[in-house]
Design an enzyme around this catalytic site. Structure first.
Site, PDB file in Angstrom:
ATOM      1  N   CYS A  92       0.396  57.150 -39.792  1.00  0.00           N
ATOM      2  CA  CYS A  92      -0.566  56.371 -40.570  1.00  0.00           C
ATOM      3  C   CYS A  92      -1.513  55.600 -39.668  1.00  0.00           C
ATOM      4  O   CYS A  92      -2.636  55.283 -40.047  1.00  0.00           O
ATOM      5  CB  CYS A  92       0.155  55.431 -41.524  1.00  0.00           C
ATOM      6  N   HIS A 250       3.342  49.530 -41.729  1.00  0.00           N
ATOM      7  CA  HIS A 250       2.451  50.590 -42.194  1.00  0.00           C
ATOM      8  C   HIS A 250       1.012  50.160 -41.939  1.00  0.00           C
ATOM      9  O   HIS A 250       0.646  48.998 -42.144  1.00  0.00           O
ATOM     10  CB  HIS A 250       2.682  50.831 -43.690  1.00  0.00           C
ATOM     11  N   ASN A 270      -4.659  52.469 -48.191  1.00  0.00           N
ATOM     12  CA  ASN A 270      -3.432  53.063 -47.689  1.00  0.00           C
ATOM     13  C   ASN A 270      -3.704  54.542 -47.384  1.00  0.00           C
ATOM     14  O   ASN A 270      -4.153  55.282 -48.260  1.00  0.00           O
ATOM     15  CB  ASN A 270      -2.333  52.943 -48.752  1.00  0.00           C
TER      16      ASN A 270
END
Length: 739
Positions: A92, A250, A270
């Site tokens: 990510c 994250h 995200n």
């Protein structure tokens, strides 16, 4: 007759034109990359892995784009941040960076270079270890049993630019698995060639947070920036953070900021393309009026995009990754590359300043500058076992342009603190016209690694070159020695520190010095060492005066330690020491001074002092019946007494130093001594006071003959063992015996 272009080809050509990318629509044999062919070896490190990574386990086959979708396209409706959907890799941090530049056509131009879709060949560029590197791949992607890409993909099933750029980035790193877990700012640098930084978020309403908000909303005029963030949480594993919809550890892309009805808001995304913040200002939250949705172009959708208040952001995020991209039309870059190795791997300037790489930065006019130091990242070697080292840099004014021996924290324009194991560190500052010396180092000595120094200014009137050699600009003196037997005396926690090797330092003038102690031992065998720089005792070749002229640094077992400062003309004593006594070893002392400050190099000297070894010693004790106290009491003559003989061949008088040390200074006894003629009660000399310290000393000029020394406590009937020493020129044949 030219072939008619299909709709997908026209779409690709339109986007390619915006990207300045070369498109080759010719057909022919399908390209197969021989250096990154499908197989386990490009998925993960076979030599280290005993368990197949979870994402890799889902791979069933490798398929061409045309085998995945009947109408594959590199781009569908151009490039958008919303295209990106994370797959089976924990990358990510990379996708968050890619998402940040997803709408920046000027930055994407540097990445997409060439494509031949009918032959499955693509060429992209990344900023690898300080230079742009072309990477060629084929279009074979790892897929699951249903023929879907296992790793990252685009939201549109027939769009593949995300999958291909991820594959090219994996090739740079050696395997796909190497992309698991990293820093968003590093990926942003690799995608843009920019300079990375991080900014502390601060608690809601704090000065730090308010300053951050001002930074976020301010639009820099001379450069562009990209930002991301990571929700760290409480550090206990991964998963959702406190039922907020945020994911711990994250990465999220920061898309924009806004103010609505006085509320400061921040827009995040995200990379998963789903799973969003569920608090205030989230999708469907009561804060969203119709007018607010129109004003902020808000759509309720599970697409990974969400708003949150800036205060909530500050409550859940610790820092922001930021990369600043400087356009070549406005900024000039100078680069120097090298390697810390051998003598140049000297460690931070607390240890040994002179040998580290140094560069002359000559600025011809005032300007805004970026000074960055980057190490060759272990990730790019494809070796997961390697780790980044702690790096730092110093920048000081250098009117002569010569290398700098002494970097003083209060004089440094840049002074790294703390030292960190980041891939790159950077400082943003204004530099006035002048000459500067920039030094780059690792924290610990002996650590070898490649490095790159970058300096950017908003004008071209400057240069960055290796600093001239120190030869000729400084004087260097060296002496070697060892700790062995009694001279392995340890630190000043006990009186025996005086038995360490002592070196005489003669200075003809006020000098700026660097004194370096290097112990000769393998890393696993090194001791904690330090340097005491002390005043000479009545011009003797030794000292008992533990009053440091320069404050010693922290004890270290890194192998080398450096003491720096300006000293007046005169005589000093250098005492190299280990922390623990009875620690044998060898060492070298190096002393550096600027030649320009010396009236004559011949007057600058270092030599081993012998005075602290020319002594005679006897041990005794104050016990019942022989602990009469000082001469304030009539009982003082009942103390232990010792005859001191000064040889007849010593001349008219002899300089003698008497030292008395009690066995247990922690007991707090005040001790001293008295001197009389042999068999006489008339006191000829005594200590200036009765000391509760480690020991007490006094010096006298004594004619040849026999004297009596009375070691005493201040009060009668105080008991302890002690050691009595007499120091003098060995030619004086001084002896001590119990009377």
């Amino acid at each position: 007759m030219a072939a008619t272009q299909t709709d997908s080809e026209r779409e690709m050509l339109a986007t390619a034109q915006d990207l300045d990318m070369v498109v080759d629509l010719s057909k022919g044999e399908l390209f197969c990359d021989p250096n990154f062919s499908p197989g386990e070896d490009i998925l993960y490190d076979l030599s280290e892995s005993t368990i197949i990574p979870e994402g890799v386990a889902r791979i069933d086959k490798w398929l061409r784009l045309s085998e995945i979708h009947p109408n594959p396209q590199l781009f569908v409706d151009g490039i958008m941040a919303g295209d990106i959907v994370q797959g089976g890799l924990a990358d990510c941090w990379f996708l968050g960076a890619l998402m940040c530049i997803g709408t920046r056509m000027d930055l994407l131009k540097r990445i997409f270079q060439y494509c031949a879709p009918h032959r499955g060949e693509y060429r992209m560029r990344f900023f690898v270890n300080g230079a742009w590197k072309d990477v060629v791949i084929d279009d074979r992607l790892p897929c699951d049993a249903k023929g879907k890409p296992v790793f990252s993909r685009c939201a549109d099933a027939n769009e593949f630019w995300v999958s291909l750029i991820e594959k090219a980035y994996a090739k740079v790193h050696g395997t796909f698995q190497t992309l698991e877990r990293g820093l968003m700012r590093d990926a942003l640098v690799d995608l843009t060639g920019g300079v990375s930084d991080k900014i502390e978020v601060g608690t809601p309403g704090s000065t730090v947070a308010n300053e951050l908000w001002d930074t976020l909303v301010k639009d820099p005029a001379s450069y562009s920036r990209l930002m991301g963030c990571v929700a760290f949480g409480d550090g206990n594993g991964e998963g959702e953070l406190d039922n907020t919809g945020l994911l711990k550890f994250h990465a999220y892309g920061i898309m924009r900021t806004a103010v609505y009805n006085g509320e400061r808001l921040i827009h995040l995304r995200n990379p998963w393309g789903s799973v969003e913040w569920n608090g205030a200002w989230s999708d469907g939250a009561p804060q969203w009026s119709v007018d607010a949705k129109v004003a902020l172009d808000q759509t309720d959708a599970d697409d990974g995009l969400f708003w949150m208040s800036f205060d909530d952001f500050c409550s859940h995020f610790d820092e922001i990754d930021i990369v600043k991209v400087f356009p070549e039309a406005k900024w000039t870059t100078q680069v120097q590359v090298g390697k810390w190795e051998g003598e140049s791997a000297a460690g931070r300037f607390h240890y040994a300043p002179a040998p580290n790489p140094q560069f002359l930065l000559d600025v011809e006019q005032r300007g805004v500058a970026v000074v960055a130091l980057r190490q060759k990242e272990a990730r790019f070697t494809g070796d997961d076992k390697l780790e980044n080292v702690h790096i730092g840099m110093h920048l000081m004014k250098a009117p002569t342009g010569a290398r700098i021996i002494h970097f003083h924290e209060d004089e440094c324009i840049i002074n790294t603190d703390p030292w960190i194991d980041a891939r790159e560190i950077a400082k943003f500052l204004v530099l006035e016209k002048g000459k500067y010396i920039l030094a780059a180092s690792t924290f610990a000595p002996g650590v070898e690694s490649d490095y790159m120094v970058r300096v950017l200014l908003n004008h071209s009137k400057f240069s960055l070159t290796p600093a001239p050699s120190m030869e000729g600009s400084y004087v260097h003196l060296s002496a070697s020695g060892s700790w062995a037997g009694a001279s392995a005396a340890g630190c000043a926690n006990t009186w025996h520190w005086i038995d360490n090797p002592q070196y005489v330092l003669e200075l003809p003038a006020s000098l700026q010095l660097s004194i370096t102690l290097t112990q000769h031992a393998a890393p696993e065998s090194r001791s904690h060492v330090n340097i005491y720089l002390l005043p000479s005792q009545d011009s003797a070749d030794y000292t008992f005066n533990m009053t440091p002229v320069l404050e010693p640094g922290a004890w270290t077992d890194e192998g080398t330690i450096c003491l720096r400062g300006r000293l007046d003309a005169g005589r000093y004593i250098i005492v190299p020491t280990t922390f623990q006594p009875d620690t044998a070893g060898s060492f070298t002392l190096d002393v550096y001074a600027y030649r320009s400050e010396l009236p004559s190099p011949a007057g600058f000297a270092i030599s081993l002092g012998t005075g602290n070894t020319g002594y005679t010693q006897i041990d005794g004790a104050w016990a019942p019946g022989c602990a009469g106290g000082c001469n304030n009491f009539e009982s003082w003559t009942s103390n232990p007494k010792y005859n001191l003989t000064v040889g007849a061949g010593a001349g008219d008088s002899v300089y003698v130093t008497i030292l008395l040390a009690q066995d247990s200074p922690a007991s707090g006894l005040a001790v001293g001594f008295l001197i009389t003629g042999q068999g006489e009660d008339e006191i000829l000399g005594q200590t200036g006071n009765w000391s509760r310290g480690l020991f007490n000393t006094a010096s006298f000029f004594l004619s040849p003959g026999v004297y009596t020394i009375y070691p005493t406590t201040f009060n009668p009937e105080e008991y302890s063992g002690f050691a009595l020493r007499a120091y003098a020129d060995p030619a004086a044949a001084v002896t001590l015996v119990r009377a």
